[in-house]
Structure formats: C-alpha cells, structure tokens
Design a protein around this motif. Sequence first.
Motif, PDB file in Angstrom:
ATOM      1  N   LEU A  70       0.833  -1.205   0.000  1.00  0.00           N
ATOM      2  CA  LEU A  70       0.000   0.000   0.000  1.00  0.00           C
ATOM      3  C   LEU A  70       0.867   1.253   0.000  1.00  0.00           C
ATOM      4  O   LEU A  70       0.622   2.198  -0.768  1.00  0.00           O
ATOM      5  N   LEU A  71       1.881   1.271   0.852  1.00  0.00           N
ATOM      6  CA  LEU A  71       2.723   2.468   0.991  1.00  0.00           C
ATOM      7  C   LEU A  71       3.602   2.716  -0.228  1.00  0.00           C
ATOM      8  O   LEU A  71       3.977   3.854  -0.505  1.00  0.00           O
ATOM      9  N   SER A  72       3.928   1.655  -0.966  1.00  0.00           N
ATOM     10  CA  SER A  72       4.779   1.819  -2.148  1.00  0.00           C
ATOM     11  C   SER A  72       3.978   2.077  -3.421  1.00  0.00           C
ATOM     12  O   SER A  72       4.567   2.256  -4.501  1.00  0.00           O
ATOM     13  N   ASN A  73       2.646   2.118  -3.305  1.00  0.00           N
ATOM     14  CA  ASN A  73       1.801   2.398  -4.471  1.00  0.00           C
ATOM     15  C   ASN A  73       2.088   3.809  -4.994  1.00  0.00           C
ATOM     16  O   ASN A  73       2.150   4.772  -4.225  1.00  0.00           O
ATOM     17  N   ASP A  74       2.241   3.929  -6.298  1.00  0.00           N
ATOM     18  CA  ASP A  74       2.592   5.217  -6.909  1.00  0.00           C
ATOM     19  C   ASP A  74       1.516   6.283  -6.705  1.00  0.00           C
ATOM     20  O   ASP A  74       1.810   7.486  -6.779  1.00  0.00           O
ATOM     21  N   ASP A  75       0.283   5.858  -6.460  1.00  0.00           N
ATOM     22  CA  ASP A  75      -0.798   6.832  -6.268  1.00  0.00           C
ATOM     23  C   ASP A  75      -0.800   7.448  -4.865  1.00  0.00           C
ATOM     24  O   ASP A  75      -1.536   8.400  -4.612  1.00  0.00           O
ATOM     25  N   LEU A  76      -0.006   6.892  -3.969  1.00  0.00           N
ATOM     26  CA  LEU A  76       0.108   7.433  -2.616  1.00  0.00           C
ATOM     27  C   LEU A  76       1.394   8.250  -2.547  1.00  0.00           C
ATOM     28  O   LEU A  76       2.489   7.710  -2.569  1.00  0.00           O
ATOM     29  N   THR A  77       1.240   9.558  -2.467  1.00  0.00           N
ATOM     30  CA  THR A  77       2.391  10.460  -2.595  1.00  0.00           C
ATOM     31  C   THR A  77       3.092  10.682  -1.257  1.00  0.00           C
ATOM     32  O   THR A  77       3.053  11.766  -0.667  1.00  0.00           O
ATOM     33  N   ILE A  78       3.726   9.613  -0.755  1.00  0.00           N
ATOM     34  CA  ILE A  78       4.573   9.736   0.429  1.00  0.00           C
ATOM     35  C   ILE A  78       5.918   9.091   0.126  1.00  0.00           C
ATOM     36  O   ILE A  78       6.043   8.289  -0.802  1.00  0.00           O
ATOM     37  N   ASN A  79       6.920   9.419   0.918  1.00  0.00           N
ATOM     38  CA  ASN A  79       8.291   8.977   0.661  1.00  0.00           C
ATOM     39  C   ASN A  79       8.587   7.686   1.422  1.00  0.00           C
ATOM     40  O   ASN A  79       9.371   7.669   2.374  1.00  0.00           O
ATOM     41  N   TYR A  80       7.941   6.602   0.974  1.00  0.00           N
ATOM     42  CA  TYR A  80       8.156   5.304   1.613  1.00  0.00           C
ATOM     43  C   TYR A  80       9.446   4.689   1.089  1.00  0.00           C
ATOM     44  O   TYR A  80       9.653   4.584  -0.128  1.00  0.00           O
ATOM     45  N   THR A  81      10.344   4.253   2.013  1.00  0.00           N
ATOM     46  CA  THR A  81      11.657   3.750   1.609  1.00  0.00           C
ATOM     47  C   THR A  81      11.852   2.260   1.847  1.00  0.00           C
ATOM     48  O   THR A  81      12.893   1.723   1.479  1.00  0.00           O
ATOM     49  N   GLY A  82      10.880   1.569   2.488  1.00  0.00           N
ATOM     50  CA  GLY A  82      10.986   0.127   2.641  1.00  0.00           C
ATOM     51  C   GLY A  82      11.045  -0.323   4.092  1.00  0.00           C
ATOM     52  O   GLY A  82      10.785   0.436   5.022  1.00  0.00           O
ATOM     53  N   PHE A  83      11.414  -1.599   4.277  1.00  0.00           N
ATOM     54  CA  PHE A  83      11.498  -2.191   5.614  1.00  0.00           C
ATOM     55  C   PHE A  83      12.766  -1.736   6.334  1.00  0.00           C
ATOM     56  O   PHE A  83      13.815  -1.518   5.711  1.00  0.00           O
ATOM     57  N   LEU A  84      12.662  -1.658   7.670  1.00  0.00           N
ATOM     58  CA  LEU A  84      13.807  -1.362   8.522  1.00  0.00           C
ATOM     59  C   LEU A  84      13.873  -2.393   9.640  1.00  0.00           C
ATOM     60  O   LEU A  84      12.856  -2.953  10.045  1.00  0.00           O
ATOM     61  N   GLU A  85      15.082  -2.622  10.147  1.00  0.00           N
ATOM     62  CA  GLU A  85      15.264  -3.480  11.309  1.00  0.00           C
ATOM     63  C   GLU A  85      15.394  -2.620  12.564  1.00  0.00           C
ATOM     64  O   GLU A  85      15.579  -1.397  12.491  1.00  0.00           O
ATOM     65  N   GLY A  86      15.327  -3.276  13.730  1.00  0.00           N
ATOM     66  CA  GLY A  86      15.354  -2.549  14.990  1.00  0.00           C
ATOM     67  C   GLY A  86      16.573  -1.661  15.164  1.00  0.00           C
ATOM     68  O   GLY A  86      16.472  -0.543  15.689  1.00  0.00           O
ATOM     69  N   ASN A  87      17.746  -2.123  14.725  1.00  0.00           N
ATOM     70  CA  ASN A  87      18.956  -1.316  14.896  1.00  0.00           C
ATOM     71  C   ASN A  87      18.965  -0.087  13.994  1.00  0.00           C
ATOM     72  O   ASN A  87      19.727   0.862  14.229  1.00  0.00           O
ATOM     73  N   ASP A  88      18.098  -0.073  12.969  1.00  0.00           N
ATOM     74  CA  ASP A  88      18.031   1.096  12.081  1.00  0.00           C
ATOM     75  C   ASP A  88      17.388   2.298  12.758  1.00  0.00           C
ATOM     76  O   ASP A  88      17.584   3.434  12.312  1.00  0.00           O
ATOM     77  N   ILE A  89      16.604   2.067  13.814  1.00  0.00           N
ATOM     78  CA  ILE A  89      15.912   3.180  14.462  1.00  0.00           C
ATOM     79  C   ILE A  89      16.920   4.192  14.994  1.00  0.00           C
ATOM     80  O   ILE A  89      16.875   5.381  14.660  1.00  0.00           O
ATOM     81  N   SER A  90      17.862   3.734  15.807  1.00  0.00           N
ATOM     82  CA  SER A  90      18.806   4.651  16.444  1.00  0.00           C
ATOM     83  C   SER A  90      19.810   5.240  15.474  1.00  0.00           C
ATOM     84  O   SER A  90      20.388   6.304  15.738  1.00  0.00           O
ATOM     85  N   PHE A  91      20.026   4.578  14.358  1.00  0.00           N
ATOM     86  CA  PHE A  91      20.953   5.108  13.365  1.00  0.00           C
ATOM     87  C   PHE A  91      20.269   6.002  12.336  1.00  0.00           C
ATOM     88  O   PHE A  91      20.887   6.451  11.381  1.00  0.00           O
ATOM     89  N   GLY A  92      18.975   6.268  12.536  1.00  0.00           N
ATOM     90  CA  GLY A  92      18.271   7.201  11.659  1.00  0.00           C
ATOM     91  C   GLY A  92      17.963   6.629  10.303  1.00  0.00           C
ATOM     92  O   GLY A  92      18.071   7.333   9.280  1.00  0.00           O
TER      93      GLY A  92
END
Length: 355
Positions: free
Chosen positions: A201-223
Amino acid sequence: MTEIQVISIDGMGGDDGAQMVVAGIERYAKTDPNTRFLVFGDEVVLKPLLAATEHAKARTEIRHAAKSVAMDAKPAQAVRQGKGTSMWGAIEAVKKGEASAVVSAGNTGALMAMAKLILRTMEGIHRPALCASWPTAKGMSAVLDLGADITADAEQLAEFAIMGEAFAKAVHHKENPSIGLLNIGSEDMKGNDTLRYAASLLSNDDLTINYTGFLEGNDISFGGADVIVTDGFTGNVALKTAEGAAGLIAQLLKTYLKGSVFGMLGGMIATPALKRLKDRIDPRRVNGAVFLGLKGIVVKSHGGTDPYGYEQAIRVAVDMGSCHFAEFIEPSLAQLKLVVEATEKKNLSATEAAE
C-alpha cells in the motif's frame, strides 16, 4: 501576523503535580509571548503558584476542577468518574474550540480513553496512534505506534505512516520525511502478511509519500528513516528497550569513571564530551508524545518529567496546533482509501479468476 494559540493544560497531572506543571508553563512562556494557557485544576493550589511566576501569570487562565485522575486509576474507571476532573476539562476545552491542543502528564490510559470519548477519531482513521520523537545519529525520527493499541492491520499501519509524516513535518520540520516499516529484515520477502500488505500500500505510486521500505530494529537509532511505523506492542517494547539500554550505559559510565583514580582523571578530561553526550540523549529533550488520529491534538508528557521536560511537551503541542494537522493529512487519507479499494478489487478479481 504571528498566530496566537491557546494551549489547554491538565494542571494536576504528573508525579509532582501542579508545581512541576506551572514551572514548565513558566519556562515556555519566557520563550513565546504569543501562546496563552488554560490551566484546569484546584484553584487553591494553582493560584499562588501562578502568582509567583513572572511570565505565565499574565497569559494564563485558571479553570477550577475539584477532582483529578489518579496515576494508577484504571482507564474505564477514570472515564466513568472523569467529569469534573482536571484532565476531562482540559480535553473538553479542545473539543469546544477554546484551545488548539491539550497537554497532560497524567495517567496515560485514562488520557487516551477520555480523549477518544470526548474528541472522537478523525474521519478516515480507524484508530489513534501514539507518536514520539526518537533521538538518532542523524537527528530525530518519529516512531509510532508506541502503545495506543497493541495490534494494527495493514491499512492502519498505512494510516500511521501518513500521520507520522505530518508529525515529522510539524515537529521535526522535515520537508519530505522518509518512511520505513519496522520488520525483522529489510528484504521484501521478510515479515508477516500484514507487513507485506502494508508495504504494498505504501509503495503504491498513487500514494504520494516517501516510503523507503522495511527497517530493522537497529536502524531506528541510526536514523534509517525519518518516520518509523510499527504496531503498538512492538513499538512499546522497542521504546522501553532503548530507555533501558540508555540507562544502563549511563550507569556503567558513572561506575567506571568513579571506580579508579585513572577513571576519575579520564572523566575530568572527557567532561565536555560527556556533557554533550548527556545533553544529546537527555529524554527530557524529546518529552511529549502525541495521540495522532483524534479530532484534536492531545500531547502526553512523561509523568515523571521536570519543568524542562514539560516545557518541551508544550512546545510539541504548539507545533502540532499550528500545523492544522487534520487539514494536512486529509488528502493523503483520501489517496489511501482509493489505493485500498483498488487493491482489494484487484485481489478479488484475481481470486475469482483462479476459481
């Protein structure tokens, strides 16, 4: 012209009650002459506290509330007995249009239950989400849900993404915030059906938001993303884990630096750097989580915060109140509805063809 805002305050909420709340209002009032306050609580307690302030007293109106919500009260009980409490009055001021946002350091469950009852959920939002700022290596990220509810389906996760994007723009001042879904891996095939459907849903071209994909838990603190979306159970566990890790590091540093002469000498040399580190990870700097998705802005301050932390919660309320949140997310919610309908229609056609 600068917009004049009114912020509604639960004057009796928090571990330290009215004294801390009024001191926090005074700190904020020093920095912003354009904000007014409605403070709900026991007038006998609040009046002398406000009278002793320099900046807040001239811009604050007390609304007497004879009762307050206990920090250990059950949400259902708090709602049944809520009328006449400082928390109820503060929320109701937003409902009546007297204030643009409400801040409370009181009972989280009671605040959520009362806010949902009084303000109701926005059109297009299935359930609210608790969103907060998270310090990262790149600045600040917005993380939601942090425990407003335990579960969330794919469409609700997509709604969280839209609301988190608006929060990042209003509070973190990001122009085009990136959005990631928290998962057990970054690969497209990872996670359960709910996460994969939310990603589609988030990667659908008709939804104009900057969705970049899945992240893991350690990605939170590293921005890894400006907005990190997850269900309330996972988000709350991640938050408490991070708080515990930060507390452990602080405790170990203190122990080792005081454990020997060389440790104390090293600590003296490193004092400026350690102070910057302390300031950088100070939880008071990011105090003020927002219940997103309600017909009104509700900010939850940590119950055990101090005046500096409460000042930050007020700052979040002012930022959110000035961004016209509901109007801002309505176009994206409308886009999401169309994407969901089109996706469901496509899936139904595929199922019928297979049969």
